[in-house]
Enzyme design. Sequence first.
Site, PDB file in Angstrom:
ATOM      1  N   GLU A  63       0.841  -1.201   0.000  1.00 26.33           N
ATOM      2  CA  GLU A  63       0.000   0.000   0.000  1.00 26.33           C
ATOM      3  C   GLU A  63       0.875   1.250   0.000  1.00 26.33           C
ATOM      4  O   GLU A  63       1.932   1.227   0.644  1.00 26.33           O
ATOM      5  CB  GLU A  63      -0.910  -0.004   1.238  1.00 26.33           C
ATOM      6  CG  GLU A  63      -1.909  -1.150   1.207  1.00 26.33           C
ATOM      7  CD  GLU A  63      -2.831  -1.199   2.437  1.00 26.33           C
ATOM      8  OE1 GLU A  63      -2.791  -0.265   3.257  1.00 26.33           O
ATOM      9  OE2 GLU A  63      -3.565  -2.180   2.569  1.00 26.33           O
ATOM     10  N   HIS A  76      -7.920   1.273   1.718  1.00 28.73           N
ATOM     11  CA  HIS A  76      -7.786   1.007   3.164  1.00 28.73           C
ATOM     12  C   HIS A  76      -8.604   2.007   4.000  1.00 28.73           C
ATOM     13  O   HIS A  76      -8.069   2.698   4.864  1.00 28.73           O
ATOM     14  CB  HIS A  76      -6.305   1.034   3.580  1.00 28.73           C
ATOM     15  CG  HIS A  76      -6.040   0.233   4.824  1.00 28.73           C
ATOM     16  ND1 HIS A  76      -4.899  -0.504   5.029  1.00 28.73           N
ATOM     17  CD2 HIS A  76      -6.781   0.052   5.961  1.00 28.73           C
ATOM     18  CE1 HIS A  76      -4.942  -1.090   6.216  1.00 28.73           C
ATOM     19  NE2 HIS A  76      -6.088  -0.764   6.798  1.00 28.73           N
TER      20      HIS A  76
END
Length: 310
Positions: free
Chosen positions: A264, A282
């Site tokens: 990420e 997220h």
Amino acid sequence: MSFSEKVLVCDQVDAVLNNTLQKNGLAVTYEPQITPEELAKKIGDYEIVIVRSRTIITKDLVEKATKCKILARVGVGLDNIDTDAAKAKNIRVINAVEGAMNAVAELVIGLMLAMARDIPRADRELRNNNWIKKELMGTELAGKYLGIVGLGNIGKRLARLARALNMNIIGFDVVPIDPEFAKEVGLMKADLDTLLQSADYVSLHVPLLDSTKNLINAQRMASMKKTARIINTSRGGTVDEIALYEALKSGNLGGAALDVFEKEPAIGNKLISLPNFIATPHIGAQTKEAQSLAATVIAEKVIQILRGVI
Ligand code: NAD
């Protein structure tokens, strides 16, 4: 009781945290943009250090935190704190498990509905002046089988919400499941393989551990219904992303929605090019309510620890 401890808050957190700590007499330094280099210089001055997701408390930082008594994360997972290093130095590490429960469970419901009705595509096409009503034949969640892997705080909350949508709940956990809860949601307990073979939707709510790394791998995906959909809002790495790409592309799996990724930010992730895939960045705990609740929980825990209550 007034406290002499100094608190360093390293990430952007809901204002209720600083307000509550200050109301209790604690001196709070709020540095939501602090760099690792600045933190390395300052961390030794504080008894309490609080982070959210941005700041990573490494072993090196723990070594420098010579006065630290409490390391707190305003969130659930403790992946960004070296907890072993903290334990070795007798530093209490606390988190706010309650905060995100409802936010993440609601996101899962949203992702399931988005896949069932192809809402992202419907919106995209209409923005491009395409009225594709006939192509958008969806399915309903009512009556479908939802397999929940990991029935902790979030898994249980999801089960309750999904039950209200008349879904049938199949559950698997490595620890015994509370019988009262199981009765309440009409839970069908199953082993992981049976759950995967039977479910229309599979939602993961486990921590990332050696035992959960690539828990949903190519072989397990192959055992699922071709129409089944996977939702992962737990931690990147629990679903094998390469296997997921192959399964979605070949049509061996109906769809998937990920909020968490191995790497990420997941910019450029190959999965995002697939039509039967939905991604969110997220955002599981990214609600005002969850952030405020997590901040309140951490402020209260800090005060209680200082008072010697917990
Ligand atoms: P929890 O600790 O309450 O529950 C986790 C459950 O997983 C436990 O019951 C545990 O026994 C079970 N488990 C562990 N290994 C397992 C395995 N191999 N198979 C089946 N079950 C297993 O945690 P929670 O608060 O419900 O959080 C669940 C996950 O969600 C965590 O990974 C957390 O980091 C993540 N999370 C993500 C977001 C987000 O922003 N997307 C926000 C909050 C939490």
